[in-house]
Design a protein around this motif. Structure first.
Motif, short mmCIF file in Angstrom:
data_model
loop_
_atom_site.label_atom_id
_atom_site.label_comp_id
_atom_site.label_asym_id
_atom_site.label_seq_id
_atom_site.Cartn_x
_atom_site.Cartn_y
_atom_site.Cartn_z
N PHE A 151 -4.46 6.73 -3.21
CA PHE A 151 -3.98 5.48 -2.61
C PHE A 151 -3.71 4.46 -3.70
N ARG A 152 -2.58 3.78 -3.58
CA ARG A 152 -2.20 2.74 -4.53
C ARG A 152 -2.11 1.40 -3.81
N LEU B 45 0.83 -1.20 0.00
CA LEU B 45 0.00 0.00 0.00
C LEU B 45 0.87 1.25 0.00
N GLU B 46 0.43 2.25 -0.75
CA GLU B 46 1.11 3.54 -0.78
C GLU B 46 0.06 4.63 -0.75
N ALA B 47 0.39 5.75 -0.15
CA ALA B 47 -0.46 6.94 -0.17
C ALA B 47 0.41 8.11 -0.57
N GLU B 48 -0.08 8.90 -1.51
CA GLU B 48 0.66 10.08 -1.93
C GLU B 48 -0.28 11.28 -1.88
N ALA C 3 -6.03 2.89 -6.51
CA ALA C 3 -7.18 2.11 -6.04
C ALA C 3 -8.17 2.94 -5.24
N GLY C 4 -7.83 4.19 -4.93
CA GLY C 4 -8.75 5.02 -4.17
C GLY C 4 -8.21 6.40 -3.95
N PHE C 5 -9.08 7.28 -3.50
CA PHE C 5 -8.68 8.64 -3.15
C PHE C 5 -9.61 9.21 -2.09
#
Length: 168
Positions: free
Chosen positions: A136-137, A83-86, A143-145
């Protein structure tokens, strides 16, 4: 009900009245948003039915037996995926729009239904609406925001949150 994407007290009463044409009220609003409105111009009232839209951050603790299922899903997600969040910005706009399209399709919604139009506007120009957020990745794929609006010190209102149903 009109959900404002801006700080209500910054707008003139005439602009606010214009936005309410054909609608009953602005809401849900936090006490910080209501504080700057002139009660001589606007009728202010609390509706307990709207209280479930405002949450203190401490409520997102996931402690206790009642939320065991949600904690378990989070653990499964973290074990199975990277999981990643930018921070959300122009570089992620096309991917966020793709997530929105997939979300609409998964929900059986057609173009223009749900909150698609305002969500697209927010994705295209978050600064205009004073929004910040994250893309979000999952395993490198968008995959989301989440897009939220600061309405007071340490207080944000989540305006848009979409995710792919294929990610459990």
């Amino acid at each position: 009900l009109v959900l404002p994407l801006f700080d209500l007290p910054r707008a003139s009463p005439d602009v606010l009245r214009g936005l309410l044409v054909g609608h009953d009220a602005f809401g849900p609003l936090s006490s910080a948003q209501v504080h700057g409105l002139d009660p001589r111009v606007f009728a202010l009232r609390e509706l307990r039915d709207d209280a479930d839209y405002l949450y203190p951050a401490e409520r997102f603790d996931f402690a206790g037996a009642a939320l065991h299922g949600q904690r378990n899903l989070v653990r499964q997600l973290l074990r199975a995926h990277r999981l990643e969040a930018e921070p959300y910005g122009p570089a992620g706009a096309a991917q966020a729009r793709a997530v929105l399209r997939a979300w609409m399709a998964a929900k059986g919604k057609h173009a223009g239904e749900a909150d698609e139009a305002p969500c697209r506007q927010a994705l295209d120009d978050p600064e205009r609406f004073d929004l910040t957020g994250h893309l979000f990745r999952v395993d490198g794929q968008a995959a989301g925001f989440v897009l939220a609006q600061p309405i007071g010190p340490g207080v944000h209102v989540v305006r848009f949150a979409k995710g792919l149903d294929v990610v459990k």
